[in-house]
Design a protein around this motif. Structure first.
Motif, mmCIF file in Angstrom:
data_model
loop_
_atom_site.group_PDB
_atom_site.id
_atom_site.type_symbol
_atom_site.label_atom_id
_atom_site.label_comp_id
_atom_site.label_asym_id
_atom_site.label_seq_id
_atom_site.Cartn_x
_atom_site.Cartn_y
_atom_site.Cartn_z
ATOM 1 N N LYS A 136 -82.684 2.922 69.721
ATOM 2 C CA LYS A 136 -82.424 3.558 68.563
ATOM 3 C C LYS A 136 -80.893 3.653 68.011
ATOM 4 O O LYS A 136 -80.953 3.503 66.992
ATOM 5 C CB LYS A 136 -83.244 4.984 68.453
ATOM 6 C CG LYS A 136 -84.715 5.088 68.523
ATOM 7 C CD LYS A 136 -85.311 6.528 68.534
ATOM 8 C CE LYS A 136 -86.536 6.679 68.650
ATOM 9 N NZ LYS A 136 -87.075 8.047 68.464
ATOM 10 N N GLU A 137 -80.258 3.795 69.010
ATOM 11 C CA GLU A 137 -78.740 3.877 68.875
ATOM 12 C C GLU A 137 -78.219 2.348 68.346
ATOM 13 O O GLU A 137 -77.415 2.447 67.343
ATOM 14 C CB GLU A 137 -77.931 4.466 69.926
ATOM 15 C CG GLU A 137 -78.433 5.685 70.096
ATOM 16 C CD GLU A 137 -77.692 6.652 68.976
ATOM 17 O OE1 GLU A 137 -76.488 7.232 68.839
ATOM 18 O OE2 GLU A 137 -78.752 7.234 68.102
ATOM 19 N N GLN A 138 -78.962 1.408 69.165
ATOM 20 C CA GLN A 138 -78.609 0.109 68.925
ATOM 21 C C GLN A 138 -78.854 -0.287 67.294
ATOM 22 O O GLN A 138 -78.255 -0.933 66.656
ATOM 23 C CB GLN A 138 -79.065 -0.936 69.719
ATOM 24 C CG GLN A 138 -78.483 -0.662 71.165
ATOM 25 C CD GLN A 138 -76.949 -0.942 71.129
ATOM 26 O OE1 GLN A 138 -76.525 -1.699 70.748
ATOM 27 N NE2 GLN A 138 -76.450 -0.033 71.688
ATOM 28 N N LEU A 139 -80.027 0.081 66.958
ATOM 29 C CA LEU A 139 -80.800 -0.294 65.495
ATOM 30 C C LEU A 139 -79.747 0.649 64.633
ATOM 31 O O LEU A 139 -79.691 0.141 63.662
ATOM 32 C CB LEU A 139 -82.045 0.271 65.484
ATOM 33 C CG LEU A 139 -82.760 0.216 64.204
ATOM 34 C CD1 LEU A 139 -83.023 -1.329 63.582
ATOM 35 C CD2 LEU A 139 -84.329 0.716 64.196
ATOM 36 N N LYS A 140 -79.460 1.835 64.938
ATOM 37 C CA LYS A 140 -78.916 2.466 64.018
ATOM 38 C C LYS A 140 -77.216 1.750 63.831
ATOM 39 O O LYS A 140 -76.742 1.745 62.574
ATOM 40 C CB LYS A 140 -78.468 3.867 64.508
ATOM 41 C CG LYS A 140 -77.818 4.954 63.670
ATOM 42 C CD LYS A 140 -77.718 6.328 64.228
ATOM 43 C CE LYS A 140 -79.054 6.819 64.960
ATOM 44 N NZ LYS A 140 -79.124 8.177 65.399
ATOM 45 N N ARG A 141 -76.941 1.346 64.833
ATOM 46 C CA ARG A 141 -75.329 0.651 65.067
ATOM 47 C C ARG A 141 -75.497 -0.542 63.690
ATOM 48 O O ARG A 141 -74.610 -0.743 62.890
ATOM 49 C CB ARG A 141 -75.085 0.231 66.114
ATOM 50 C CG ARG A 141 -74.457 1.151 66.934
ATOM 51 C CD ARG A 141 -74.234 0.702 68.474
ATOM 52 N NE ARG A 141 -73.664 1.451 69.218
ATOM 53 C CZ ARG A 141 -72.302 1.915 69.672
ATOM 54 N NH1 ARG A 141 -71.466 0.874 68.897
ATOM 55 N NH2 ARG A 141 -71.761 3.008 70.436
ATOM 56 N N GLN A 163 -68.055 6.971 66.875
ATOM 57 C CA GLN A 163 -68.248 6.527 68.123
ATOM 58 C C GLN A 163 -69.382 5.425 68.026
ATOM 59 O O GLN A 163 -69.463 4.807 69.037
ATOM 60 C CB GLN A 163 -69.192 7.642 68.711
ATOM 61 C CG GLN A 163 -68.140 8.973 69.117
ATOM 62 C CD GLN A 163 -68.624 10.011 69.605
ATOM 63 O OE1 GLN A 163 -70.023 10.152 69.606
ATOM 64 N NE2 GLN A 163 -67.944 11.171 70.147
ATOM 65 N N LEU A 164 -69.958 5.260 66.770
ATOM 66 C CA LEU A 164 -70.977 4.144 66.444
ATOM 67 C C LEU A 164 -70.247 2.713 66.137
ATOM 68 O O LEU A 164 -71.114 2.163 65.708
ATOM 69 C CB LEU A 164 -72.166 4.728 65.726
ATOM 70 C CG LEU A 164 -73.107 5.664 66.260
ATOM 71 C CD1 LEU A 164 -74.046 6.166 65.167
ATOM 72 C CD2 LEU A 164 -73.920 5.030 67.273
ATOM 73 N N GLY A 165 -69.027 3.103 65.926
ATOM 74 C CA GLY A 165 -68.357 1.787 65.537
ATOM 75 C C GLY A 165 -67.834 1.605 64.107
ATOM 76 O O GLY A 165 -67.380 0.499 63.859
#
Length: 387
Positions: A136-141, A163-165
């Motif tokens: 989910k965090e990768q999709l969010k990024r 923090q997510l780039g």
């Protein structure tokens, strides 16, 4: 510049005050146009809090209500179709989306990127309000990398995006607001009848107050325990009560807990009410307490500070680092250390802090978190992306 804002529910009065302030700024720019698409009227969980009286504040800004029903009743296909059709017809230069969790708005994001429309994403999440990680965090990024700018609910929300780039210069807003003026006006009017209201309701002359849903994440069992512990130690315990304003599934358990701890005569439960009536309860209270285990922001802290109340706020609330100056306008505590909350309650009950001075400081500190200030930051962000 043509600005299109997509928002979930018309009920969100705190956003309406910002949209109205934004429209006033747009009125000074003959080359600019604003439109807000309100997807639904309200959410089921907030149905009882809708404004239904003639004296409720009204807001004027251009909007279209796409579906006059609860948000949960609006299907993905009809929501997607309506948003895409309205966006194509409006032809925006910049688009503000409510969040990354709605597939219909993600479809709109893809349309905007394909047609050269700048996209701003609103973010209220923080790293602490949920357990983070995994796909989910990768999709969010990936989703966030497609956006041109971001409006955040405070510094913790902005830090999470970084923090997510996300590059810091893409964060265009780090504030959240309520209608300070309307709340303060209602509070001052109700304050004139403070003693009579307290007598009518049978509550104490001094009161802590919680405002919100009675649910587990609000950490109200810990608040009741801390209040009972403070009562047992306070020199002037008989003067102080605790008001819980709101409804929810925890109410029965909380009532039982208050009785078990011997606090029934000092703890009062009041039913939830529309936001513009909350100042009536703040006017018979002295200190707001928000003890949540997780809270993306905590707008009730804005509301209390706009009325001139000091606050005691959990460090899990997103607003804490932005709004609360420890020892100046209130106190911040760690919910994993319940004795901290007891100690802060005692400081008011024993008079070891100047509650009036803390309240005046709260009123001064909340002034920059007004709809007009947030609207100006929004407009500056839109201009930055389109020039």
């Amino acid at each position: 510049m043509r600005i299109l804002i997509v928002h979930n529910i018309l009920w969100a009065h705190y956003k309406s005050s910002v949209f109205q302030a934004l429209q006033r700024l747009i009125d000074l720019r003959p080359d600019s146009t604003l439109m807000v698409l309100q997807i639904a009227r309200n959410e089921r969980s907030r149905a009882g809090l809708e404004a239904n009286q003639a004296d409720a504040p009204t807001y004027t800004y251009p909007y279209e209500l796409l579906f006059d029903r609860y948000l949960e009743e609006v299907g993905l296909q009809e929501r997607s179709s309506a948003l895409l059709n309205r966006a194509r017809a409006f032809r925006p230069d910049v688009l503000l989306l409510t969040g990354y969790y709605d597939p219909a708005q993600l479809l709109l994001l893809l349309w905007a990127k394909a047609t050269g429309v700048r996209v701003v994403m609103q973010n209220e999440s923080t790293a602490a309000d949920h357990q983070r990680g995994g796909w989910k965090e990768q999709l969010k990024r990936w989703i966030l990398s497609r956006c041109d700018g971001f409006f955040c609910f405070g510094s913790q929300s902005a830090t999470y995006l970084i923090q997510l780039g996300i590059a810091p210069h893409k964060i265009l807003l780090r504030k959240n607001s309520v209608d300070n003026t309307a709340l303060r006006t209602a509070y001052l009017q109700a304050r004139q009848h403070r003693s009579a209201q307290q007598h009518s309701l049978g509550i104490r002359t001094r009161n802590f107050v919680f405002v919100g849903r009675l649910i587990a994440v609000k950490n109200l069992k810990a608040l009741l325990n801390a209040f009972a512990d403070a009562q047992a130690q306070a020199e002037h315990a008989a003067d102080w009560g605790l008001i819980l304003l709101g409804d929810g599934p925890e109410k029965s358990a909380l009532l039982e807990q208050a009785a078990t701890r011997g606090s029934s005569d000092a703890v009062h439960f009041l039913p939830g009410r529309p936001w513009y009536q909350v100042p009536d309860v703040l006017a018979i209270s002295d200190v707001l307490v928000l003890p949540s285990l997780s809270e993306p922001w905590g707008l009730v802290v804005n509301e209390a500070m706009a009325c001139g109340l000091p606050v005691i706020v959990s460090n899990r609330c997103g607003c804490a680092p932005d709004l609360v100056r420890h020892g100046e306008n209130g106190f911040v505590f760690d919910p994993d250390q319940p004795d901290e909350l007891t100690r802060h309650l005692l400081s008011f009950m024993n008079g070891t802090v100047d509650a009036d001075q803390l309240g005046q400081s709260a009123l001064a500190h909340i002034a920059p978190y007004a709809p007009e200030a947030v609207a100006q930051d929004m407009l500056d962000g839109f201009i930055k992306l389109t020039t």
